[in-house]
Design an enzyme around this catalytic site. Structure first.
Site, PDB file in Angstrom:
ATOM      1  N   GLU A 162       0.845  -1.194   0.000  1.00 55.30           N
ATOM      2  CA  GLU A 162       0.000   0.000   0.000  1.00 55.30           C
ATOM      3  C   GLU A 162       0.877   1.240   0.000  1.00 55.30           C
ATOM      4  OE1 GLU A 162      -3.469   0.130  -0.265  1.00 55.30           O
ATOM      5  OE2 GLU A 162      -2.492   2.004  -0.808  1.00 55.30           O
ATOM      6  N   PHE A 163       0.638   2.160  -0.908  1.00 51.39           N
ATOM      7  CA  PHE A 163       1.461   3.368  -0.983  1.00 51.39           C
ATOM      8  C   PHE A 163       0.746   4.593  -0.422  1.00 51.39           C
ATOM      9  CE2 PHE A 163       3.247   0.630  -4.335  1.00 51.39           C
ATOM     10  CZ  PHE A 163       4.592   0.649  -3.964  1.00 51.39           C
ATOM     11  N   LYS A 221       8.323  -1.555  -2.184  1.00 50.02           N
ATOM     12  CA  LYS A 221       7.738  -0.760  -1.105  1.00 50.02           C
ATOM     13  C   LYS A 221       8.820  -0.193  -0.204  1.00 50.02           C
ATOM     14  CE  LYS A 221       5.026   1.167   1.741  1.00 50.02           C
ATOM     15  NZ  LYS A 221       3.813   0.878   2.422  1.00 50.02           N
ATOM     16  N   VAL A 271      11.254  19.394  11.452  1.00 52.52           N
ATOM     17  CA  VAL A 271      11.872  18.895  12.679  1.00 52.52           C
ATOM     18  C   VAL A 271      12.235  17.405  12.546  1.00 52.52           C
ATOM     19  CG1 VAL A 271       9.550  18.605  13.620  1.00 52.52           C
ATOM     20  CG2 VAL A 271      11.447  18.651  15.185  1.00 52.52           C
ATOM     21  N   CYS A 277       6.064   4.251   9.010  1.00 57.28           N
ATOM     22  CA  CYS A 277       6.740   3.517   7.930  1.00 57.28           C
ATOM     23  C   CYS A 277       8.198   3.863   7.695  1.00 57.28           C
ATOM     24  CB  CYS A 277       5.971   3.709   6.628  1.00 57.28           C
ATOM     25  SG  CYS A 277       4.441   2.797   6.622  1.00 57.28           S
ATOM     26  N   ARG A 347       2.597   7.702  15.724  1.00 55.11           N
ATOM     27  CA  ARG A 347       3.741   6.797  15.759  1.00 55.11           C
ATOM     28  C   ARG A 347       5.013   7.482  15.256  1.00 55.11           C
ATOM     29  NH1 ARG A 347       1.010   1.599  13.015  1.00 55.11           N
ATOM     30  NH2 ARG A 347      -0.116   3.274  11.960  1.00 55.11           N
TER      31      ARG A 347
END
Ligand code: UDX
Ligand code: UDX
Length: 463
Positions: A162-163, A221, A271, A277, A347
């Protein structure tokens, strides 16, 4: 093969939106999303569609349209697997926190558990699709588990990474640059690829659907994320040089981005990049390179991460240095906690690391983020295990109102590029703060001359 039933294991940031869009675009296919997490599934099923667990612009409308018609959320994993012809695996693959490859390799335990469960339950042939980002050759491991523990049924493994980017997931899914499907070259493999191509063809043009072998698809990916993150680390490496030389990184980015060979995207100095990912996938790539003995290749890509960690630390150092080398007992307001705008995902957000540094310096952090709860902010800090949860509670407080978060602060740090920050009554904020009042714009989104004319001391990144 005519596909009428699809199941997806993992109702997260990838599985949830992807399946919602497939269901919306393919009303003839029943799509069931399953997850072990009961609370998460209950939230997906919440009558009030605003309470679904993942915030993405436009997602609530799509869920409202398809849910109950051909889109279902459930914790009954066995039943969904049993009924489906295609099973997407979209569970998380975090960086390993233990054992061999700790801190680098992807943890594949959830993937293996899924494979074993699929093998145990399946009574008919299935197409199993890797949606999670995985190390190259994981499909081989999945195939071996399925074939050796299954009930004699046939499995075809496809890789379909999935992109989508968070915050734009819905538009990315509706309008993808490309769909990548990797599969086996055998006749059965090609049939499986075609079945998945037919699903996507319901809304994606044929020339945008790329088919490859499984290994190319898996590695593409990781490669795509490594290339994107590398651009950010490259421009961030220039940001410090800009500060030293009087150049402005925004101007430099614009000037080089107009070279069509370089292009304007992913050149925004910040920053530091965050998200689930980039760091995970690059570390994973580094680990794979090392395990083949390709140490120079590993070091090259690891530098992208080293630069990113440095950029986060550099930001907190600048804050301390500028505030006369001490932030002890000073209130510092954080605007934004999510890793980027238009998502509630935190995350690897740079904000977590900057807050951690500043709490070490005994600052009091006041956080405002339009979509992230105070509970999540604390949980993110606790996860670092730098200090006790009690101490974190003392060091950081969240506010529902940005003006209250900024009141009496010595400085404001912009950590996420939420659009609403630009429209605030900045004069009012200035008046409520300690003087001199500082802004550290970690996203370069505020207008320097406007801020300076109000009275703020403004420090952007690389300018
Ligand atoms: C995940 C991966 O991190 C990423 O590499 C991949 O590209 C897509 O899937 P994401 O959807 O953002 O990304 O993860 P997350 O939001 O954590 O969702 C995973 C879900 O799987 C969680 O809701 C978790 O409860 C569920 N899960 C995990 C299971 O249902 N079963 C398991 O065995 C493990
Ligand atoms: C990324 C990839 O873009 C996507 O294709 C892949 O499937 C998953 O990983 P995502 O992590 O959702 O998506 O967000 P992305 O927009 O790529 O941003 C990642 C981080 O880089 C964010 O923290 C963002 O703020 C930062 N960033 C991005 C910059 O600092 N500068 C930029 O120019 C672009």
């Amino acid at each position: 093969m005519k596909i009428t039933k699809i199941c997806c294991i993992g109702a997260g940031y990838v599985g949830g939106p992807t399946m919602a869009v497939i269901a919306q675009k393919c009303p003839h296919i029943q799509v069931t999303v399953v997850d072990l997490n009961e609370e998460r599934i209950a939230a997906w099923n919440d009558e009030n569609v605003e309470n679904i667990p993942i915030y993405e612009p436009g997602l609530d409308k799509i869920v409202a349209e398809a849910r109950g018609r051909n889109l279902f959320f459930s914790t009954n994993v066995d039943q969904a697997i049993d009924e489906a012809q295609i099973i997407f695996i979209s569970v998380n693959t975090p960086t390993k926190t233990y054992g061999k490859g700790k801190g680098m390799a992807a943890d594949l335990k959830y993937i293996e558990l899924c494979a074993r469960q699929i093998a145990r339950v399946s009574k008919s042939d299935k197409i199993v699709v890797e949606k999670s980002t995985l190390p190259v050759r994981t499909a081989e491991a999945i195939k071996s588990i399925l074939d050796n523990t299954g009930n004699g049924v046939q499995f075809q493994i496809l890789s379909n990474p999935e992109f989508l980017a968070e915050g734009t997931a819905v538009t990315d899914l509706l309008n993808p640059d490309r769909i990548l499907i990797g599969g086996d070259s055998s006749e059965e493999g090609q049939k499986a690829i075609q079945a998945l191509v037919d699903v996507y063809s319901n809304w994606v043009a044929k020339d945008k659907i790329l088919t490859t072998n499984v290994w190319s698809s898996e590695l593409s990916k990781l490669t795509a994320n490594a290339f994107l993150a590398q651009r950010i680390s490259s421009i961030n490496a220039m940001s410090e040089l800009c500060e030293k030389t009087g150049a402005d990184v925004n101007e430099v980015a614009k000037a080089i981005g107009m070279d069509s060979r370089i292009g304007s995207k992913f050149l925004k100095s910040s920053v530091g990049f965050g998200g689930s990912c980039f760091q995970k996938d690059i570390l994973n790539l580094v680990y794979i390179a090392k395990s083949y003995g390709l140490n120079e290749v590993a070091d090259y890509w690891e530098q992208v991460i080293i630069m990113n960690d440095y950029q986060k630390r550099r930001f907190s150092n600048t804050i301390v240095k500028t505030l006369y080398n001490t932030v002890a007992d000073k209130k510092i307001a954080f605007l934004g906690w999510a890793f980027k705008k238009d998502t509630n995902d935190t995350r690897e957000s740079a904000a977590i690391y900057v807050a951690d540094d500043l709490i070490n310096e005994q600052a009091n952090i006041a956080v405002y983020d339009p979509k992230v709860s105070g509970k999540k902010v604390l949980a993110d800090l606790d996860y670092l295990e730098t200090r006790s949860s009690e101490k974190n509670k003392k060091g950081i407080v969240s506010f529902e109102d940005p003006y209250l978060a900024c009141k009496d602060a010595h400085a404001i740090a912009v950590l996420t590029e939420w659009d609403e920050f630009k429209g605030y009554d900045w004069k009012r904020i200035y008046e409520s703060m300690q003087k001199p009042a500082f802004i550290f714009d970690g996203r370069n989104i505020l207008n320097r001359s406007e801020m300076e004319s109000i009275g703020f001391i403004y420090q952007g990144i690389g300018s």
